[in-house]
Motif scaffolding. Structure first.
Motif, PDB file in Angstrom:
ATOM      1  N   GLN A   1      -0.111 -13.874  -2.347  1.00 52.34           N
ATOM      2  CA  GLN A   1      -1.723 -14.008  -2.064  1.00 52.34           C
ATOM      3  C   GLN A   1      -2.622 -13.312  -3.021  1.00 52.34           C
ATOM      4  O   GLN A   1      -3.595 -13.935  -3.842  1.00 52.34           O
ATOM      5  CB  GLN A   1      -2.207 -13.589  -0.615  1.00 52.34           C
ATOM      6  CG  GLN A   1      -1.479 -14.483   0.427  1.00 52.34           C
ATOM      7  CD  GLN A   1      -2.024 -15.814   0.405  1.00 52.34           C
ATOM      8  OE1 GLN A   1      -3.023 -15.973   0.166  1.00 52.34           O
ATOM      9  NE2 GLN A   1      -1.062 -16.646   0.806  1.00 52.34           N
TER      10      GLN A   1
ATOM     11  N   MET B   1       1.657 -10.848   0.825  1.00 49.90           N
ATOM     12  CA  MET B   1       0.546 -10.265   0.281  1.00 49.90           C
ATOM     13  C   MET B   1       0.594 -10.628  -1.180  1.00 49.90           C
ATOM     14  O   MET B   1      -0.363 -10.645  -1.781  1.00 49.90           O
ATOM     15  CB  MET B   1       0.338  -9.032   0.759  1.00 49.90           C
ATOM     16  CG  MET B   1      -0.024  -8.961   2.321  1.00 49.90           C
ATOM     17  SD  MET B   1      -1.363 -10.327   2.915  1.00 49.90           S
ATOM     18  CE  MET B   1      -0.401 -11.651   3.368  1.00 49.90           C
TER      19      MET B   1
ATOM     20  N   GLN C   1      -2.410 -15.414  -6.415  1.00 51.22           N
ATOM     21  CA  GLN C   1      -3.124 -16.745  -6.145  1.00 51.22           C
ATOM     22  C   GLN C   1      -4.576 -16.259  -6.296  1.00 51.22           C
ATOM     23  O   GLN C   1      -5.206 -17.300  -6.567  1.00 51.22           O
ATOM     24  CB  GLN C   1      -2.740 -17.359  -4.652  1.00 51.22           C
ATOM     25  CG  GLN C   1      -3.561 -18.609  -4.934  1.00 51.22           C
ATOM     26  CD  GLN C   1      -2.760 -19.705  -5.651  1.00 51.22           C
ATOM     27  OE1 GLN C   1      -1.501 -19.281  -5.922  1.00 51.22           O
ATOM     28  NE2 GLN C   1      -3.339 -20.788  -5.730  1.00 51.22           N
ATOM     29  N   ALA C   2      -5.121 -15.242  -5.477  1.00 52.87           N
ATOM     30  CA  ALA C   2      -6.606 -15.033  -5.883  1.00 52.87           C
ATOM     31  C   ALA C   2      -7.402 -15.334  -7.055  1.00 52.87           C
ATOM     32  O   ALA C   2      -8.450 -16.125  -6.981  1.00 52.87           O
ATOM     33  CB  ALA C   2      -6.729 -13.684  -5.350  1.00 52.87           C
TER      34      ALA C   2
ATOM     35  N   SER D   1      -2.953  -7.443  -6.755  1.00 52.37           N
ATOM     36  CA  SER D   1      -1.437  -7.480  -6.935  1.00 52.37           C
ATOM     37  C   SER D   1      -0.678  -6.166  -6.935  1.00 52.37           C
ATOM     38  O   SER D   1       0.533  -5.977  -6.780  1.00 52.37           O
ATOM     39  CB  SER D   1      -1.393  -8.380  -8.048  1.00 52.37           C
ATOM     40  OG  SER D   1       0.325  -8.380  -8.479  1.00 52.37           O
TER      41      SER D   1
END
Length: 395
Positions: free
Chosen positions: A382, A379, A385-386, A10
């Motif tokens: 994402q 991104m 969210q990881a 992030s």
């Protein structure tokens, strides 16, 4: 990687998004303003160069206007000279007509009426012709010298001098003083000048030198033995008359203009024959200017008419010379203005290369940064969210 507190993915996405947004913001600013350099941070050297060019461009554009103003002023002066030339041509025509002995005195007098009116109007025009409130033909403004600023930098001028055309009278005042000096050891009293200009002749002796001064004119008379012939009163009268005679001779020789002397006894009275202040102040009037040769002319006789022809020829020669100089300077200023406009145009083009936005390049950069911004945002989502995958380990 199975950590939650530090989401490295992030952070990477955030940093990339920040850098891209900065580039996109700069590109949008360039597209909005039309300038590649909007602050010193964009291009410090380019900003200094463009500002210097801006000073030159503004100065050049103003210099073009200055040159055009100079052309207008000279055209005004030359236009007045055209009318003066026309009048002097008519005056010369009248002079040639009056020089012919087929005319009676009455007819010559009638011709002179028009001649004098034209002469007065010629002088009036040369005295009153103005540009921007300044007299430009009588030499009263800057001594007739005009400097036209036709460059972006200091002292880049084209100079032109318009000689005084008017033949107005110039009045100068000179002051006379009468003094005595002693020669050959003779005894001499101090000469007394009365308030009315009356000089009482003192007990002068042979060898005394009498000096009379008026401006640059000077007369010296040395008392002779022959002047001392009798009693004191008789001698005073003889000396006074000798001084008067010497003064009259000096006037006949062209000295002491504006001063007269009178008196038949032991006192001489010196007086001003013109306007002045005090017994020895006199106003001496002379004509000046390029047209001075027509001042005082008339066509009332064959002789004065011939003199008028000569005087007018001289004045026409002077005004033709002045008009030729003005015409050549107008042409020079016209070329100067054209050159200034050309230099301004090329300098503006050079500044554009440094300062202005290249829209083809900027729009391409905007599209690139917008795509990257959208991708970086996805991104980042994402990356956020990881960490959710760690929950599966807790089940």
């Amino acid at each position: 990687m199975s950590v939650i507190n530090t989401n490295v993915k992030s952070i990477v996405a955030q940093n990339a998004l920040t850098v891209n947004n900065r580039a996109m913001s700069k590109t949008m600013e360039q597209l909005s303003t039309g300038k590649r350099i909007n602050s010193a941070a964009d291009d410090a050297a380019g900003l200094a160069i463009s500002n210097k060019m801006t000073s030159q461009i503004k100065g050049l554009n103003q210099a073009v206007r200055n040159a055009n103003d100079g052309i207008s002023m000279l055209q005004t002066a030359e236009g007045a000279m055209v009318e003066v030339t026309n009048m002097m041509q008519r005056m010369r025509e009248l002079a040639v007509q009056s020089a012919n002995d087929t005319n009676t005195q009455d007819e010559r007098d009638y011709m002179d009426l028009e001649f004098q009116q034209l002469k007065e109007e010629t002088n009036r025009i040369t005295k009153n012709t103005q540009w921007n409130g300044m007299n430009i033909l009588d030499g009263s403004t800057n001594g007739g010298e005009f400097k036209f600023q036709v460059g972006a930098n200091a002292n880049q001028t084209i100079d032109h001098t318009i000689d005084q055309l008017s033949f107005g009278d110039v009045v100068s005042t000179a002051t006379a003083a009468i003094v005595t000096t002693t020669a050959a050891g003779a005894q001499s009293s101090v000469l007394t000048i009365g308030s009315a200009g009356t000089v009482a002749v003192p007990d002068w002796k042979a060898g005394d030198v009498i000096t009379l001064k008026l401006g640059t004119d000077q007369l010296q008379y040395t008392i002779q033995e022959d002047d001392i012939v009798g009693t004191a009163a008789t001698d005073a009268t003889t000396i006074a008359q000798a001084v008067k005679s010497a003064f009259t001779d000096a006037k006949d020789a062209g000295k002491f203009e504006g001063i007269s002397v009178s008196g038949d006894a032991a006192a001489l009275t010196f007086a001003s024959t013109a306007v002045g202040t005090g017994p020895f102040a006199t106003s001496i009037t002379t004509s000046s200017g390029s047209l001075a040769s027509i001042d005082g002319l008339d066509v009332t006789s064959r002789g004065t008419s011939n003199a008028a022809i000569t005087g007018l020829d001289e004045a026409l020669k002077n005004i033709n010379s002045a008009r030729a100089e003005i015409g050549s300077k107008i042409n020079r200023l016209t070329y100067a203005a054209d050159n200034l406009a050309n230099v301004s145009q090329n300098t503006s083009a050079s500044r554009s290369q440094v300062l202005d936005t290249d829209y083809a390049q900027a729009t391409t950069e905007l599209a690139r940064t917008q795509i990257i911004s959208q991708a970086a945002t996805a991104m980042l989502a994402q990356a956020n969210q990881a960490p959710q995958s760690v929950l599966s380990l807790l089940r």
